[in-house]
Design an enzyme around this catalytic site. Structure first.
Site, PDB file in Angstrom:
ATOM      1  N   HIS A 106       0.865  -1.178   0.000  1.00 23.76           N
ATOM      2  CA  HIS A 106       0.000   0.000   0.000  1.00 23.76           C
ATOM      3  C   HIS A 106       0.897   1.222   0.000  1.00 23.76           C
ATOM      4  CE1 HIS A 106      -3.698   2.277   0.654  1.00 23.76           C
ATOM      5  NE2 HIS A 106      -2.895   3.106   1.303  1.00 23.76           N
ATOM      6  N   CYS A 107       0.784   2.030  -1.047  1.00 25.57           N
ATOM      7  CA  CYS A 107       1.697   3.168  -1.211  1.00 25.57           C
ATOM      8  C   CYS A 107       1.078   4.425  -0.613  1.00 25.57           C
ATOM      9  CB  CYS A 107       1.982   3.359  -2.702  1.00 25.57           C
ATOM     10  SG  CYS A 107       3.065   4.733  -3.018  1.00 25.57           S
ATOM     11  N   LEU A 108       1.780   5.011   0.354  1.00 21.70           N
ATOM     12  CA  LEU A 108       1.284   6.228   1.003  1.00 21.70           C
ATOM     13  C   LEU A 108       1.374   7.423   0.072  1.00 21.70           C
ATOM     14  CD1 LEU A 108       2.839   5.821   4.546  1.00 21.70           C
ATOM     15  CD2 LEU A 108       0.433   5.608   3.937  1.00 21.70           C
TER      16      LEU A 108
ATOM     17  N   ASN B 169      -1.458   7.138  -2.220  1.00 18.73           N
ATOM     18  CA  ASN B 169      -2.654   6.860  -1.422  1.00 18.73           C
ATOM     19  C   ASN B 169      -3.508   5.768  -2.061  1.00 18.73           C
ATOM     20  OD1 ASN B 169      -4.402   7.182   0.739  1.00 18.73           O
ATOM     21  ND2 ASN B 169      -5.645   8.707  -0.329  1.00 18.73           N
ATOM     22  N   ASN B 170      -2.854   4.705  -2.486  1.00 18.58           N
ATOM     23  CA  ASN B 170      -3.551   3.596  -3.128  1.00 18.58           C
ATOM     24  C   ASN B 170      -2.685   2.353  -3.027  1.00 18.58           C
ATOM     25  OD1 ASN B 170      -5.505   2.284  -4.538  1.00 18.58           O
ATOM     26  ND2 ASN B 170      -5.149   3.318  -6.488  1.00 18.58           N
TER      27      ASN B 170
END
Ligand SMILES: [Zn+2]
Ligand SMILES: [Zn+2]
Length: 188
Positions: A37-39, A42-43
């Protein structure tokens, strides 16, 4: 069959969980071939957007290396002696620290994902694989990642069969369903 053996149900979605799928707590749903999950975006990065993510990291890395080269050549060409004010020097030091730091970070990220693609692994599978290797070693067996079907084939599964389209983020017609994946056993 390995893929049937790995069929599970998600505890949170109460639905069928295909192989390589993981439930993301942030997105509150199951993600096919979830990587992480990539901050920053945001996805989740998973089956459908992994190529776009990888190509993005590649272009960002290239751009920041280019920026570093331009910066370095500018620093070495500049005649520093006549400059009395220190504000310009501070600007150069701050910018240099930022651009070099960014380049090292992006190069590490890019190198990491090149490694993962070559081995047909996701970030999650890398850590799961480490544990599986350790458990196998303890029982005197060996563990091999089942989806690793050879470096070139692994690349084509992510970037596509046409080498000319490898760097095009929207060329994703090679993606199928994200539910079934070729394994070592299929090939042998
Ligand atoms: Zn789920
Ligand atoms: Zn997520």
């Amino acid at each position: 069959m390995l893929q049937n053996a790995e069929q599970k149900k998600c505890d949170k979605c109460f639905a069928y969980k295909p192989p390589r799928t993981h439930h993301c707590r942030v997105c509150r749903r199951c993600i096919l071939k979830m990587d992480h999950h990539c901050l920053w975006i945001n996805n989740c990065v998973g089956y459908w957007n992994y190529k776009a993510f990888f190509v993005f990291v590649f272009y960002a890395t290239t751009a920041s290396i280019y920026s570093t080269i331009i910066f370095m050549s500018c620093v070495f060409q500049k005649d520093w002696d006549p400059i009395k004010g220190s504000s310009l020097k501070i600007f150069y030091v701050l910018y240099g620290t930022m651009v070099v730091g960014l380049t090292i970070t992006l190069l590490t990220l890019f190198g990491w994902h090149v490694y993962l693609i070559l081995h047909n692994m996701t970030t999650i599978e890398y850590y799961e694989g480490n544990r599986a290797k350790w458990l196998a070693m303890r029982s005197g067996q060996s563990y091999r990642h089942p989806f690793n079907i050879g470096a070139y084939k692994n690349i084509t599964l992510v970037l596509g069969p046409n080498m000319l389209k490898w760097l095009c983020p929207t060329a994703v017609s090679h993606l199928k369903d994200g539910v079934s994946f070729p394994t070592l056993r299929d090939n042998s």
